[in-house]
Scaffold this motif. Structure first.
Motif, PDB file in Angstrom:
ATOM      1  N   ASN A 207      38.604 -40.833 -36.495  1.00 43.02           N
ATOM      2  CA  ASN A 207      38.748 -41.062 -37.924  1.00 43.02           C
ATOM      3  C   ASN A 207      39.017 -39.730 -38.608  1.00 43.02           C
ATOM      4  N   THR A 208      39.977 -39.712 -39.513  1.00 46.73           N
ATOM      5  CA  THR A 208      40.379 -38.479 -40.174  1.00 46.73           C
ATOM      6  C   THR A 208      40.076 -38.553 -41.665  1.00 46.73           C
ATOM      7  N   GLY A 209      40.242 -37.422 -42.331  1.00 51.63           N
ATOM      8  CA  GLY A 209      40.052 -37.376 -43.775  1.00 51.63           C
ATOM      9  C   GLY A 209      38.614 -37.602 -44.162  1.00 51.63           C
ATOM     10  N   ALA A 210      38.401 -38.445 -45.165  1.00 56.43           N
ATOM     11  CA  ALA A 210      37.055 -38.673 -45.697  1.00 56.43           C
ATOM     12  C   ALA A 210      36.137 -39.319 -44.676  1.00 56.43           C
ATOM     13  N   TYR A 211      36.691 -39.933 -43.642  1.00 60.60           N
ATOM     14  CA  TYR A 211      35.868 -40.658 -42.681  1.00 60.60           C
ATOM     15  C   TYR A 211      35.674 -39.895 -41.375  1.00 60.60           C
ATOM     16  N   SER A 212      36.043 -38.631 -41.348  1.00 61.97           N
ATOM     17  CA  SER A 212      35.927 -37.868 -40.112  1.00 61.97           C
ATOM     18  C   SER A 212      34.511 -37.830 -39.551  1.00 61.97           C
ATOM     19  N   PRO A 213      33.451 -37.855 -40.379  1.00 60.54           N
ATOM     20  CA  PRO A 213      32.111 -37.877 -39.772  1.00 60.54           C
ATOM     21  C   PRO A 213      31.837 -39.102 -38.901  1.00 60.54           C
ATOM     22  N   LEU A 214      32.662 -40.126 -39.008  1.00 61.84           N
ATOM     23  CA  LEU A 214      32.481 -41.330 -38.213  1.00 61.84           C
ATOM     24  C   LEU A 214      33.148 -41.236 -36.847  1.00 61.84           C
ATOM     25  N   SER A 215      33.855 -40.139 -36.569  1.00 56.04           N
ATOM     26  CA  SER A 215      34.448 -39.964 -35.256  1.00 56.04           C
ATOM     27  C   SER A 215      33.348 -39.937 -34.204  1.00 56.04           C
ATOM     28  N   ALA A 216      33.626 -40.547 -33.033  1.00 58.69           N
ATOM     29  CA  ALA A 216      32.555 -40.703 -32.052  1.00 58.69           C
ATOM     30  C   ALA A 216      33.117 -40.849 -30.650  1.00 58.69           C
ATOM     31  N   LEU A 217      32.265 -40.533 -29.691  1.00 59.73           N
ATOM     32  CA  LEU A 217      32.531 -40.742 -28.276  1.00 59.73           C
ATOM     33  C   LEU A 217      31.668 -41.908 -27.814  1.00 59.73           C
ATOM     34  N   GLN A 218      32.216 -42.759 -26.932  1.00 61.43           N
ATOM     35  CA  GLN A 218      31.427 -43.911 -26.492  1.00 61.43           C
ATOM     36  C   GLN A 218      31.662 -44.247 -25.025  1.00 61.43           C
ATOM     37  N   ILE A 219      30.641 -44.877 -24.434  1.00 63.75           N
ATOM     38  CA  ILE A 219      30.781 -45.591 -23.160  1.00 63.75           C
ATOM     39  C   ILE A 219      30.325 -47.013 -23.419  1.00 63.75           C
ATOM     40  N   ASP A 220      31.216 -47.959 -23.189  1.00 65.38           N
ATOM     41  CA  ASP A 220      30.936 -49.377 -23.428  1.00 65.38           C
ATOM     42  C   ASP A 220      30.840 -50.083 -22.075  1.00 65.38           C
ATOM     43  N   VAL A 221      29.658 -50.648 -21.768  1.00 68.43           N
ATOM     44  CA  VAL A 221      29.444 -51.302 -20.476  1.00 68.43           C
ATOM     45  C   VAL A 221      29.404 -52.822 -20.597  1.00 68.43           C
ATOM     46  N   SER A 222      29.886 -53.350 -21.711  1.00 66.02           N
ATOM     47  CA  SER A 222      29.800 -54.795 -21.928  1.00 66.02           C
ATOM     48  C   SER A 222      30.630 -55.593 -20.926  1.00 66.02           C
ATOM     49  N   GLU A 223      31.657 -54.969 -20.334  1.00 60.04           N
ATOM     50  CA  GLU A 223      32.482 -55.643 -19.327  1.00 60.04           C
ATOM     51  C   GLU A 223      32.354 -54.989 -17.956  1.00 60.04           C
ATOM     52  N   SER A 224      31.318 -54.196 -17.753  1.00 59.58           N
ATOM     53  CA  SER A 224      31.219 -53.404 -16.524  1.00 59.58           C
ATOM     54  C   SER A 224      30.856 -54.225 -15.295  1.00 59.58           C
ATOM     55  N   ARG A 233      23.291 -54.505 -23.053  1.00 59.43           N
ATOM     56  CA  ARG A 233      22.966 -53.367 -23.914  1.00 59.43           C
ATOM     57  C   ARG A 233      24.177 -53.012 -24.769  1.00 59.43           C
ATOM     58  N   THR A 234      23.908 -52.379 -25.883  1.00 58.25           N
ATOM     59  CA  THR A 234      24.970 -51.913 -26.767  1.00 58.25           C
ATOM     60  C   THR A 234      25.641 -50.693 -26.150  1.00 58.25           C
ATOM     61  N   PRO A 235      26.856 -50.341 -26.612  1.00 59.05           N
ATOM     62  CA  PRO A 235      27.495 -49.125 -26.112  1.00 59.05           C
ATOM     63  C   PRO A 235      26.661 -47.883 -26.415  1.00 59.05           C
ATOM     64  N   GLU A 236      26.810 -46.887 -25.588  1.00 59.77           N
ATOM     65  CA  GLU A 236      26.222 -45.575 -25.856  1.00 59.77           C
ATOM     66  C   GLU A 236      27.244 -44.797 -26.689  1.00 59.77           C
ATOM     67  N   ILE A 237      26.899 -44.490 -27.927  1.00 58.45           N
ATOM     68  CA  ILE A 237      27.844 -43.883 -28.883  1.00 58.45           C
ATOM     69  C   ILE A 237      27.214 -42.627 -29.482  1.00 58.45           C
ATOM     70  N   ALA A 238      27.978 -41.524 -29.473  1.00 61.31           N
ATOM     71  CA  ALA A 238      27.476 -40.258 -30.010  1.00 61.31           C
ATOM     72  C   ALA A 238      28.491 -39.670 -30.978  1.00 61.31           C
ATOM     73  N   PRO A 239      28.037 -38.978 -32.013  1.00 58.79           N
ATOM     74  CA  PRO A 239      28.965 -38.314 -32.927  1.00 58.79           C
ATOM     75  C   PRO A 239      29.747 -37.233 -32.195  1.00 58.79           C
ATOM     76  N   PHE A 240      31.031 -37.186 -32.464  1.00 60.55           N
ATOM     77  CA  PHE A 240      31.877 -36.159 -31.842  1.00 60.55           C
ATOM     78  C   PHE A 240      33.144 -36.006 -32.671  1.00 60.55           C
ATOM     79  N   ILE A 241      33.398 -34.814 -33.168  1.00 62.30           N
ATOM     80  CA  ILE A 241      34.537 -34.561 -34.050  1.00 62.30           C
ATOM     81  C   ILE A 241      35.463 -33.533 -33.410  1.00 62.30           C
ATOM     82  N   LEU A 242      36.741 -33.848 -33.344  1.00 66.18           N
ATOM     83  CA  LEU A 242      37.748 -32.890 -32.895  1.00 66.18           C
ATOM     84  C   LEU A 242      38.187 -32.023 -34.066  1.00 66.18           C
TER      85      LEU A 242
END
Length: 315
Positions: A207-224, A233-242
């Motif tokens: 997410n860019t601009g005003a929403y850049s703080p919402l950028s994130a890294l995730q691992i989603d195991v819902s189909e693993s 379980r829900t995805p493992e999601i962490a804040p991460f900004i480029l």
């Protein structure tokens, strides 16, 4: 966290609290399995486990005269639930090279049998010049590499998935560099079955601009996994900004039932997965919202460190 001192490990003197609770934490959090070590010439890290929010840390200044630790910033290593396949308790040491090395317990994500929990790869924790935390696997893990393959550059069309037919494995290291451009999500699937019924999603939400703080890294195991004994379980999601113009650099380690993702040496996510199919070993890349570019992808099979597992290498 309280501090005690001894010269002989038999007679102990109480020095008082090392750090007061409540700094960047939720009410009710504790400081289990604390590791308190220097992370630079001027800073210390308190690495610990909270039974409410799992592994986390403070970095700050230790006053050797008063024996008080003054935290300057705080961070977490686990962002989702503390059990069901998540990163758990840490241990740490300073090695003979002066590196701050941490290793973590990882809980099961399925109903328990006779085997219970695994450990992560050893991670080197250090401070960048701006005093932000750097996280990377120790350099020794490269000694496990064999059967190197290289792909790229490769265009990833918008809203398409591109299979990488020559990249397969269940114990691999992947090093992928993406030019995210304006795509809203870019990533990979690992542990993917040919029919797509099993796959683990690793991605970056951009997410860019005003929403850049919402950028994130995730691992989603819902189909693993198609197994019936795997916990939801829900995805493992962490804040991460480029940063502007910065490529996304992922080092991904998969080993049968564990996934560890290191992003630009600034973030790391860990989770357990349990594919049922023997052929759930494929890799693909994708982009959502707009096109992106896979600048390069390097893949290695990983040697087993246990002699009794040598016959499983490359399978």
């Amino acid at each position: 966290v309280h501090l005690f001192h001894s010269k002989d490990l038999a007679n102990w003197r109480y020095l008082g609290p090392l750090v007061e609770g409540g700094f960047y934490t939720d009410p009710g959090e504790d400081h289990a399995v604390p590791n308190f070590l220097p992370i630079s010439s001027t800073k210390h890290m308190l690495l610990f486990f909270s039974h409410k929010r799992a592994s986390q840390y403070y970095v700050g200044v230790y006053d050797r005269k008063t024996h008080r630790f003054h935290p300057e910033f705080h961070g977490r290593f686990n962002y989702g639930p503390i059990a069901v396949g998540s990163l758990h308790a840490p241990s740490a040491t300073i090695d003979e090279k002066g590196r701050f090395i941490a290793i973590f317990n990882v809980k099961e994500g399925k109903k328990r049998e006779e085997w219970n929990d695994v450990m992560t790869l050893p991670r080197r924790l250090s401070l960048a010049p701006d005093n932000t935390l750097r996280i990377e696997p120790v350099e020794e893990v490269t000694s496990l590499r064999f059967n190197h393959q290289h792909i790229g550059p490769l265009e990833i069309p918008a809203n398409k998935e591109v299979e990488l037919p020559n990249i397969h494995g269940k114990a691999m290291e992947l090093k992928a560099i993406f030019d995210v451009r304006s795509a809203r999500e870019v990533g990979l699937y690992v542990f993917q079955s040919p029919d797509g019924s099993e796959r683990t999603r690793i991605s970056f939400y951009h997410n860019t601009g005003a929403y850049s703080p919402l950028s994130a890294l995730q691992i989603d195991v819902s189909e693993s996994s198609l197994r019936s004994d795997v916990f939801a379980r829900t995805p493992e999601i962490a804040p991460f900004i480029l940063k502007d113009g910065e490529p996304l650099e992922l080092r991904i380690f998969i080993d049968r039932s564990i996934v560890e993702v290191f992003a630009n040496k600034r973030q790391c996510l860990t989770i357990r997965v349990y594919p049922q199919h023997k052929d759930s070993d494929g890799v693909s890349v994708f982009a959502r919202g707009d096109s992106a570019k896979l600048v390069s992808l390097d893949a290695w099979q990983m040697h087993a460190i246990w002699p009794e597992l040598k016959d499983m290498e490359g399978k």
